[in-house]
Design a protein around this motif. Structure first.
Motif, PDB file in Angstrom:
ATOM      1  N   ARG A 258       0.816  -1.214   0.000  1.00  0.00           N
ATOM      2  CA  ARG A 258       0.000   0.000   0.000  1.00  0.00           C
ATOM      3  C   ARG A 258       0.855   1.273   0.000  1.00  0.00           C
ATOM      4  O   ARG A 258       0.331   2.370  -0.203  1.00  0.00           O
ATOM      5  N   LEU A 259       2.146   1.126   0.270  1.00  0.00           N
ATOM      6  CA  LEU A 259       3.025   2.279   0.424  1.00  0.00           C
ATOM      7  C   LEU A 259       3.646   2.699  -0.905  1.00  0.00           C
ATOM      8  O   LEU A 259       3.780   1.884  -1.818  1.00  0.00           O
ATOM      9  N   PRO A 260       4.074   3.963  -1.007  1.00  0.00           N
ATOM     10  CA  PRO A 260       4.831   4.383  -2.196  1.00  0.00           C
ATOM     11  C   PRO A 260       6.109   3.557  -2.331  1.00  0.00           C
ATOM     12  O   PRO A 260       6.651   3.059  -1.342  1.00  0.00           O
ATOM     13  N   ASP A 261       6.590   3.422  -3.548  1.00  0.00           N
ATOM     14  CA  ASP A 261       7.743   2.572  -3.833  1.00  0.00           C
ATOM     15  C   ASP A 261       9.036   3.303  -3.475  1.00  0.00           C
ATOM     16  O   ASP A 261       9.711   3.872  -4.330  1.00  0.00           O
ATOM     17  N   ARG A 262       9.348   3.287  -2.185  1.00  0.00           N
ATOM     18  CA  ARG A 262      10.582   3.911  -1.711  1.00  0.00           C
ATOM     19  C   ARG A 262      11.070   3.152  -0.477  1.00  0.00           C
ATOM     20  O   ARG A 262      10.424   2.210  -0.028  1.00  0.00           O
ATOM     21  N   ARG A 263      12.209   3.555   0.058  1.00  0.00           N
ATOM     22  CA  ARG A 263      12.798   2.827   1.180  1.00  0.00           C
ATOM     23  C   ARG A 263      11.837   2.764   2.361  1.00  0.00           C
ATOM     24  O   ARG A 263      11.120   3.730   2.652  1.00  0.00           O
ATOM     25  N   THR A 264      11.830   1.623   3.041  1.00  0.00           N
ATOM     26  CA  THR A 264      10.983   1.422   4.210  1.00  0.00           C
ATOM     27  C   THR A 264      11.867   1.117   5.411  1.00  0.00           C
ATOM     28  O   THR A 264      12.753   0.265   5.334  1.00  0.00           O
ATOM     29  N   ASP A 265      11.643   1.824   6.519  1.00  0.00           N
ATOM     30  CA  ASP A 265      12.448   1.674   7.734  1.00  0.00           C
ATOM     31  C   ASP A 265      11.606   1.133   8.877  1.00  0.00           C
ATOM     32  O   ASP A 265      10.414   1.443   8.988  1.00  0.00           O
ATOM     33  N   VAL A 266      12.257   0.367   9.757  1.00  0.00           N
ATOM     34  CA  VAL A 266      11.551  -0.179  10.913  1.00  0.00           C
ATOM     35  C   VAL A 266      12.545  -0.420  12.039  1.00  0.00           C
ATOM     36  O   VAL A 266      13.730  -0.692  11.799  1.00  0.00           O
ATOM     37  N   GLY A 267      12.071  -0.302  13.278  1.00  0.00           N
ATOM     38  CA  GLY A 267      12.882  -0.607  14.452  1.00  0.00           C
ATOM     39  C   GLY A 267      12.254  -1.735  15.246  1.00  0.00           C
ATOM     40  O   GLY A 267      11.021  -1.860  15.304  1.00  0.00           O
ATOM     41  N   ILE A 268      13.099  -2.580  15.844  1.00  0.00           N
ATOM     42  CA  ILE A 268      12.599  -3.694  16.647  1.00  0.00           C
ATOM     43  C   ILE A 268      13.428  -3.814  17.918  1.00  0.00           C
ATOM     44  O   ILE A 268      14.549  -3.301  17.999  1.00  0.00           O
ATOM     45  N   SER A 269      12.869  -4.484  18.901  1.00  0.00           N
ATOM     46  CA  SER A 269      13.651  -4.865  20.068  1.00  0.00           C
ATOM     47  C   SER A 269      14.683  -5.896  19.625  1.00  0.00           C
ATOM     48  O   SER A 269      14.341  -6.902  18.996  1.00  0.00           O
ATOM     49  N   THR A 270      15.955  -5.651  19.922  1.00  0.00           N
ATOM     50  CA  THR A 270      17.023  -6.533  19.451  1.00  0.00           C
ATOM     51  C   THR A 270      16.830  -7.970  19.924  1.00  0.00           C
ATOM     52  O   THR A 270      17.217  -8.920  19.231  1.00  0.00           O
ATOM     53  N   SER A 271      16.221  -8.150  21.077  1.00  0.00           N
ATOM     54  CA  SER A 271      16.031  -9.496  21.621  1.00  0.00           C
ATOM     55  C   SER A 271      14.900 -10.260  20.943  1.00  0.00           C
ATOM     56  O   SER A 271      14.728 -11.460  21.190  1.00  0.00           O
ATOM     57  N   ASN A 272      14.121  -9.593  20.082  1.00  0.00           N
ATOM     58  CA  ASN A 272      12.976 -10.237  19.438  1.00  0.00           C
ATOM     59  C   ASN A 272      13.441 -10.971  18.176  1.00  0.00           C
ATOM     60  O   ASN A 272      13.429 -10.424  17.073  1.00  0.00           O
ATOM     61  N   GLU A 273      13.854 -12.208  18.347  1.00  0.00           N
ATOM     62  CA  GLU A 273      14.387 -12.988  17.226  1.00  0.00           C
ATOM     63  C   GLU A 273      13.336 -13.265  16.162  1.00  0.00           C
ATOM     64  O   GLU A 273      13.650 -13.337  14.967  1.00  0.00           O
ATOM     65  N   LEU A 274      12.074 -13.442  16.574  1.00  0.00           N
ATOM     66  CA  LEU A 274      11.016 -13.677  15.591  1.00  0.00           C
ATOM     67  C   LEU A 274      10.878 -12.475  14.669  1.00  0.00           C
ATOM     68  O   LEU A 274      10.819 -12.627  13.440  1.00  0.00           O
ATOM     69  N   ALA A 275      10.828 -11.276  15.236  1.00  0.00           N
ATOM     70  CA  ALA A 275      10.709 -10.070  14.416  1.00  0.00           C
ATOM     71  C   ALA A 275      11.905  -9.939  13.479  1.00  0.00           C
ATOM     72  O   ALA A 275      11.753  -9.606  12.296  1.00  0.00           O
ATOM     73  N   LYS A 276      13.088 -10.200  13.998  1.00  0.00           N
ATOM     74  CA  LYS A 276      14.293 -10.121  13.163  1.00  0.00           C
ATOM     75  C   LYS A 276      14.187 -11.063  11.971  1.00  0.00           C
ATOM     76  O   LYS A 276      14.465 -10.678  10.822  1.00  0.00           O
ATOM     77  N   ASP A 277      13.771 -12.305  12.217  1.00  0.00           N
ATOM     78  CA  ASP A 277      13.648 -13.282  11.132  1.00  0.00           C
ATOM     79  C   ASP A 277      12.613 -12.843  10.102  1.00  0.00           C
ATOM     80  O   ASP A 277      12.804 -13.012   8.890  1.00  0.00           O
ATOM     81  N   ILE A 278      11.500 -12.277  10.576  1.00  0.00           N
ATOM     82  CA  ILE A 278      10.440 -11.839   9.663  1.00  0.00           C
ATOM     83  C   ILE A 278      10.959 -10.774   8.706  1.00  0.00           C
ATOM     84  O   ILE A 278      10.780 -10.859   7.482  1.00  0.00           O
ATOM     85  N   PHE A 279      11.631  -9.775   9.245  1.00  0.00           N
ATOM     86  CA  PHE A 279      12.090  -8.677   8.391  1.00  0.00           C
ATOM     87  C   PHE A 279      13.231  -9.115   7.471  1.00  0.00           C
ATOM     88  O   PHE A 279      13.278  -8.716   6.300  1.00  0.00           O
ATOM     89  N   LEU A 280      14.123  -9.947   7.958  1.00  0.00           N
ATOM     90  CA  LEU A 280      15.196 -10.439   7.087  1.00  0.00           C
ATOM     91  C   LEU A 280      14.625 -11.295   5.965  1.00  0.00           C
ATOM     92  O   LEU A 280      15.054 -11.195   4.807  1.00  0.00           O
ATOM     93  N   ASP A 281      13.649 -12.143   6.287  1.00  0.00           N
ATOM     94  CA  ASP A 281      13.036 -12.987   5.263  1.00  0.00           C
ATOM     95  C   ASP A 281      12.299 -12.163   4.209  1.00  0.00           C
ATOM     96  O   ASP A 281      12.146 -12.600   3.066  1.00  0.00           O
ATOM     97  N   GLU A 282      11.834 -10.978   4.593  1.00  0.00           N
ATOM     98  CA  GLU A 282      11.104 -10.124   3.653  1.00  0.00           C
ATOM     99  C   GLU A 282      12.012  -9.132   2.931  1.00  0.00           C
ATOM    100  O   GLU A 282      11.531  -8.172   2.328  1.00  0.00           O
ATOM    101  N   GLY A 283      13.315  -9.355   2.997  1.00  0.00           N
ATOM    102  CA  GLY A 283      14.232  -8.545   2.208  1.00  0.00           C
ATOM    103  C   GLY A 283      14.766  -7.306   2.894  1.00  0.00           C
ATOM    104  O   GLY A 283      15.443  -6.483   2.262  1.00  0.00           O
ATOM    105  N   PHE A 284      14.478  -7.137   4.189  1.00  0.00           N
ATOM    106  CA  PHE A 284      15.054  -6.024   4.939  1.00  0.00           C
ATOM    107  C   PHE A 284      16.507  -6.358   5.285  1.00  0.00           C
ATOM    108  O   PHE A 284      16.875  -7.530   5.424  1.00  0.00           O
ATOM    109  N   SER A 285      17.321  -5.335   5.435  1.00  0.00           N
ATOM    110  CA  SER A 285      18.710  -5.524   5.855  1.00  0.00           C
ATOM    111  C   SER A 285      18.971  -4.716   7.117  1.00  0.00           C
ATOM    112  O   SER A 285      18.341  -3.669   7.350  1.00  0.00           O
ATOM    113  N   LEU A 286      19.883  -5.217   7.928  1.00  0.00           N
ATOM    114  CA  LEU A 286      20.222  -4.534   9.176  1.00  0.00           C
ATOM    115  C   LEU A 286      20.889  -3.202   8.866  1.00  0.00           C
ATOM    116  O   LEU A 286      21.855  -3.138   8.106  1.00  0.00           O
TER     117      LEU A 286
END
Length: 317
Positions: A258-286
């Motif tokens: 639904r968003l414009p085609d540009r960079r997308t940023d997000v922050g997570i709790s570092t200890s949340n391994e599930l969230a980390k896996d979700i974003f990495l699997d969806e093409g996000f990079s640290l």
């Protein structure tokens, strides 16, 4: 590395000035930030190369026009604190002292004055995200370390691991209207540990463009707030009851589509391994890790729970 980017004055502020004792004539005076300061404020923030956009600084100021401060001498702004007072919770977004004025206790003066003002307004929790090399600075003001935060980004055209997600219809995800979004205040605030009134203030003052919800029957079991910017799109906060990777990835895709085609940023709790896996699997990079969430609070503050898959871009929101 991509730059990090990651908010009724009464009594003591008088006519847009915060009184400071023992200040010499050749030292900066500290006063409330006003709209005409924003060009200089943005210039000082932009020098740090954190990737903030001017419209975001204006948005922070619009959310709270009465508590951000600047240090000024001879018409030049040489220090600033931007913050948002949501009611019971305040989030400090920037603390910056211009090169040449550092190590002269100007930052400490600004922090004392900003916190004194928030205390007078009965704010019971002040939070900020500090870079690791300066986190210790805030302990002198009563801030305590809560947890570490990591930031991720996804650039246009970056695809995730397509073969690991079962087909899930976007039909179970839809946008909420403002009234529906406000109805989630209790759940959202409980997940984040903030007051319900803080979340309601934020949503009413700055309604999100894309509050995406997952519905099971008539019940909202997850909500992801997505916003659009001129150069990048911030995500969060995002909560999900009983989160699982398949559903979370499908919901994330629904929001990003639904968003414009540009960079997308997000922050997570570092200890949340599930969230980390979700974003990495969806093409996000640290982008950045080790950022320290600190809190100065009259109540117990805990790390964000596993159900909070993304934190607010500006604290509460």
């Amino acid at each position: 590395m991509t730059p990090l980017r990651s908010m009724v004055c009464v009594g003591i502020l008088g006519a847009h000035h915060i009184p400071v004792s023992g200040i010499m004539a050749d030292e900066p005076s500290i006063r409330l930030m006003v709209d005409t300061d924003l060009d200089q404020v943005f210039s000082l923030i932009d020098q740090e190369n954190w990737g903030w956009e001017f419209h975001e600084i204006r948005r922070i100021f619009a959310l709270d026009t009465r508590n951000s401060i600047v240090a000024e001498i001879n018409g030049e702004i040489v220090g600033l604190i931007t913050l948002i007072n949501f009611g019971k919770t305040a989030f400090i977004v920037h603390v910056i002292v211009k090169e040449g004025w550092r190590k002269k206790r100007l930052g400490a003066r600004m922090m004392r004055d900003a916190l004194q003002n928030l205390d007078s307004l009965d704010v019971d929790n002040v939070e900020l995200h500090a870079m690791p090399d300066v986190a210790e600075f805030y302990t002198q003001f009563g801030f305590k370390r809560v947890e570490e935060i990591s930031f991720f980004c996804k650039h246009p055209g970056t695809s995730g691991q397509q073969n690991t997600v079962d087909a899930t219809s976007d039909a179970e995800f839809r946008l909420l209207d403002l009234e529906e979004t406000l109805s989630m205040s209790e759940c959202q605030s409980r997940m984040m540990g903030f007051h319900e009134s803080d979340f309601q203030y934020a949503m009413k003052t700055d309604p999100p463009e894309y509050p995406v919800a997952r519905l099971v029957g008539s019940s909202v079991t997850a909500m992801l707030i997505a916003r659009k910017g001129s150069e990048l799109n911030p995500l969060g906060p995002w909560f999900m009851n009983h989160p699982d990777k398949k559903t979370a990835r499908a919901m994330l895709r629904s929001a990003i589509a639904r968003l414009p085609d540009r960079r997308t940023d997000v922050g997570i709790s570092t200890s949340n391994e599930l969230a980390k896996d979700i974003f990495l699997d969806e093409g996000f990079s640290l982008m950045t890790e080790g950022v320290v969430r600190v809190s100065r609070s009259a109540r117990a503050v805990s790390p964000f729970p596993r159900e909070l898959l993304a934190i607010g871009h500006l604290g509460v929101i």
